[in-house]
Design an enzyme around this catalytic site. Structure first.
Site, PDB file in Angstrom:
ATOM      1  N   ASN A  47      51.642  46.251 -12.296  1.00 37.73           N
ATOM      2  CA  ASN A  47      52.416  45.124 -11.736  1.00 37.73           C
ATOM      3  C   ASN A  47      53.256  44.649 -12.865  1.00 37.73           C
ATOM      4  O   ASN A  47      53.635  45.255 -13.865  1.00 37.73           O
ATOM      5  CB  ASN A  47      51.257  43.874 -11.497  1.00 37.73           C
ATOM      6  CG  ASN A  47      50.483  43.537 -12.872  1.00 37.73           C
ATOM      7  OD1 ASN A  47      51.089  42.956 -13.816  1.00 37.73           O
ATOM      8  ND2 ASN A  47      49.253  43.728 -12.901  1.00 37.73           N
TER       9      ASN A  47
ATOM     10  N   PRO B 142      36.174  45.587 -12.879  1.00 37.79           N
ATOM     11  CA  PRO B 142      35.135  44.640 -13.119  1.00 37.79           C
ATOM     12  C   PRO B 142      36.057  43.259 -13.319  1.00 37.79           C
ATOM     13  O   PRO B 142      37.323  43.455 -13.640  1.00 37.79           O
ATOM     14  CB  PRO B 142      34.489  44.780 -14.331  1.00 37.79           C
ATOM     15  CG  PRO B 142      35.506  46.096 -15.061  1.00 37.79           C
ATOM     16  CD  PRO B 142      36.134  46.748 -13.942  1.00 37.79           C
ATOM     17  N   ASP B 143      35.731  42.275 -12.854  1.00 35.43           N
ATOM     18  CA  ASP B 143      36.491  40.922 -13.104  1.00 35.43           C
ATOM     19  C   ASP B 143      35.975  40.476 -14.474  1.00 35.43           C
ATOM     20  O   ASP B 143      34.930  40.020 -14.774  1.00 35.43           O
ATOM     21  CB  ASP B 143      35.918  40.120 -12.092  1.00 35.43           C
ATOM     22  CG  ASP B 143      36.952  38.666 -12.136  1.00 35.43           C
ATOM     23  OD1 ASP B 143      37.106  38.223 -13.278  1.00 35.43           O
ATOM     24  OD2 ASP B 143      37.658  38.326 -11.060  1.00 35.43           O
ATOM     25  N   ILE B 144      36.881  40.685 -15.515  1.00 34.51           N
ATOM     26  CA  ILE B 144      36.641  40.315 -16.753  1.00 34.51           C
ATOM     27  C   ILE B 144      36.137  38.880 -16.987  1.00 34.51           C
ATOM     28  O   ILE B 144      35.291  38.375 -17.808  1.00 34.51           O
ATOM     29  CB  ILE B 144      37.979  40.653 -17.709  1.00 34.51           C
ATOM     30  CG1 ILE B 144      38.046  42.088 -17.320  1.00 34.51           C
ATOM     31  CG2 ILE B 144      37.279  40.646 -19.145  1.00 34.51           C
ATOM     32  CD1 ILE B 144      39.448  42.594 -18.048  1.00 34.51           C
TER      33      ILE B 144
ATOM     34  N   PHE C  14      44.185  32.104 -15.429  1.00 38.03           N
ATOM     35  CA  PHE C  14      45.463  31.956 -14.970  1.00 38.03           C
ATOM     36  C   PHE C  14      45.455  32.361 -13.504  1.00 38.03           C
ATOM     37  O   PHE C  14      44.445  33.310 -13.181  1.00 38.03           O
ATOM     38  CB  PHE C  14      46.457  32.867 -15.525  1.00 38.03           C
ATOM     39  CG  PHE C  14      47.088  32.351 -16.835  1.00 38.03           C
ATOM     40  CD1 PHE C  14      46.377  32.130 -17.912  1.00 38.03           C
ATOM     41  CD2 PHE C  14      48.685  31.837 -16.818  1.00 38.03           C
ATOM     42  CE1 PHE C  14      46.976  31.421 -19.031  1.00 38.03           C
ATOM     43  CE2 PHE C  14      49.256  31.147 -17.747  1.00 38.03           C
ATOM     44  CZ  PHE C  14      48.226  30.804 -18.849  1.00 38.03           C
TER      45      PHE C  14
ATOM     46  N   LYS D  64      39.046  30.047  -7.745  1.00 43.19           N
ATOM     47  CA  LYS D  64      39.015  30.891  -8.798  1.00 43.19           C
ATOM     48  C   LYS D  64      37.927  30.036  -9.980  1.00 43.19           C
ATOM     49  O   LYS D  64      37.339  30.544 -10.732  1.00 43.19           O
ATOM     50  CB  LYS D  64      40.139  31.183  -9.393  1.00 43.19           C
ATOM     51  CG  LYS D  64      40.659  32.428  -8.340  1.00 43.19           C
ATOM     52  CD  LYS D  64      42.074  32.908  -8.829  1.00 43.19           C
ATOM     53  CE  LYS D  64      42.843  33.829  -7.692  1.00 43.19           C
ATOM     54  NZ  LYS D  64      44.105  34.217  -7.631  1.00 43.19           N
TER      55      LYS D  64
END
Ligand code: CTP
Length: 398
Positions: free
Chosen positions: A208, A303-305, A321, A335
């Site tokens: 990105n 994985p969502d760290i 963020f 979130k």
């Protein structure tokens, strides 16, 4: 950054004196009012007029040349200083100050000041490693004098080794640090920064637009405020901030393993990295050849760290963020709750002056207790300061 700060720049006689011109520029550009004192030997290397022109202040050279009849030059300068920087600092000046000798404008002003004094030594490697010099430096360090250590390289005298003046940027950074209140002293802060890269084959990847600037600014500012800083960085073009431990990673999986391995030693984790949500199911070991009119790459979820950190039994203070293009407040609040965070910094990445790859940002902050606030448009460096103000305030009230 240094607006309203009065800095005395002491220059001693060494070939590195020409680098002080660049240091002076960095200091004045960031708003400092700089007053230069040159020793007699320094004037053999660079003319005072150079420093006078760039600082827009008279250069002080003579102990007995009173600026006005009411003012005793060295005492007045010493009293008004917020910070003293001596660059280059020779073995001679370090030795004199360590021995309490005050026999010229520079040494008398150093002796008379209550401001922090930062020395940036530069000398021949054998002088630098001489136990006499080392003992003097250690004595001054014990007394609270600050040092920006010289670096290794080819010295002007032809020798190779330590003794080269640190870069103007490194001395400038130490000067800012010396003037910053140590509100995060004793804290360990981990910052993640930049994008992750998910490889498709040996020549291609998914990533990105994250430049890493926000995370690097946070790491730098946290260090200035006295924190021990661990920076886990995806691939960026940015130089490593001085005084920060940097761990370079490429993929989300690598970032996860480096973050989780260190989470227990951290008081705070700030996840500024733009982690790729998906990675290719399989990385091809060889370059994928072009075939047919269309192609499909199957992706699997990373994985969502941050959510992983949020589910730890004893978790650090967590700052996330949220880069959003729409429904900013709703998405950010969601979130914050779902990842069990203490604070989230949300920005609208559709704005040209905020978010990815620009130097400025405009953010909204949401906190665990339901409160929120907003920053105006500011530089990423300034925003880093505002975020860390919130972090420090929450840590104190914990
Ligand atoms: N994050 C993370 N691990 C991931 C994805 C995101 O740790 N696999 C972190 C980011 O570092 C950031 C926060 O979660 O601090 C939010 O990232 P963002 O990309 O805005 O949100 P996502 O949770 O990925 O949700 P979506 O992409 O659907 O907006």
């Amino acid at each position: 950054m240094l607006k309203g700060k009065k800095i005395i720049l002491g220059i001693c006689g060494g070939i590195a004196a020409y680098k002080s011109v660049e240091l002076l520029r960095l200091l004045t550009k960031s708003g400092a009012d700089v007053h230069v004192i040159m020793t007699r030997a320094a004037r053999e290397f660079v003319a005072p007029l150079t420093f006078q022109t760039l600082s827009m202040n008279p250069v002080h050279t003579d102990l007995f040349n009173l600026i006005s009849e009411q003012e005793i030059g060295h005492i007045s300068l010493a009293d008004r200083a917020d910070l003293f920087v001596v660059a280059p600092a020779t073995a001679n000046i370090i030795g004199k100050v360590a021995a309490g000798i005050a026999d010229d404008m520079l040494t008398t002003t150093i002796m008379a000041t209550k401001a922090p004094v930062l020395f940036a030594p530069a000398m021949n490697v054998n002088m630098y490693t001489n136990p006499l010099y080392q003992e003097n430096e250690q004595k001054l360090r014990r007394l609270g004098y600050l040092f920006e250590a010289p670096v290794s390289g080819t010295l002007a005298c032809g020798w190779e080794g330590e003794g080269k003046l640190a870069s103007p940027e490194a001395i400038f950074e130490s000067a800012i640090s010396a003037l910053t209140e140590k509100k995060l002293a004793g804290r360990t802060i981990m910052v993640t920064a930049g994008p992750t890269r998910e490889e498709i084959d040996p020549v291609r990847y998914i990533s990105n637009h994250s430049s890493g600037k926000m995370g690097y600014a946070l790491a730098c500012e946290a260090r200035r405020r006295g924190a021990r800083v661990l920076l886990i960085s995806g691939p960026t073009a940015l130089p490593a901030p001085g005084g920060v431990s940097v761990v370079n990673v490429t993929s989300a999986i690598e970032m996860q393993s480096e973050v989780m391995a260190r989470a227990a030693e951290c008081d705070v984790v700030i996840k500024a990295a733009a982690v790729a949500d998906y990675r290719p199911l399989a990385r091809s070991g060889t370059k994928i050849k072009k075939k047919g009119e269309s192609s499909v790459i199957e992706l699997v979820k990373n994985p969502d760290i941050l959510a992983g950190l949020g589910s730890l039994e004893t978790r650090p203070f967590l700052v996330g963020f949220a880069a959003e293009t729409d429904a900013l407040a709703e998405n950010a609040a969601k979130k914050l709750k779902e990842k069990n965070l203490d604070m989230i910094v949300a920005n609208d990445v559709t704005q040209a002056d905020a978010g990815f790859n620009v130097d400025t940002n405009r953010a909204r902050f949401f906190f665990r207790d339901g409160s929120g606030s907003e920053s105006g448009l500011m530089s990423k460096n300034q925003l880093a300061g505002v975020i860390l103000d919130h972090v420090a305030a929450h840590l104190e009230s914990r």
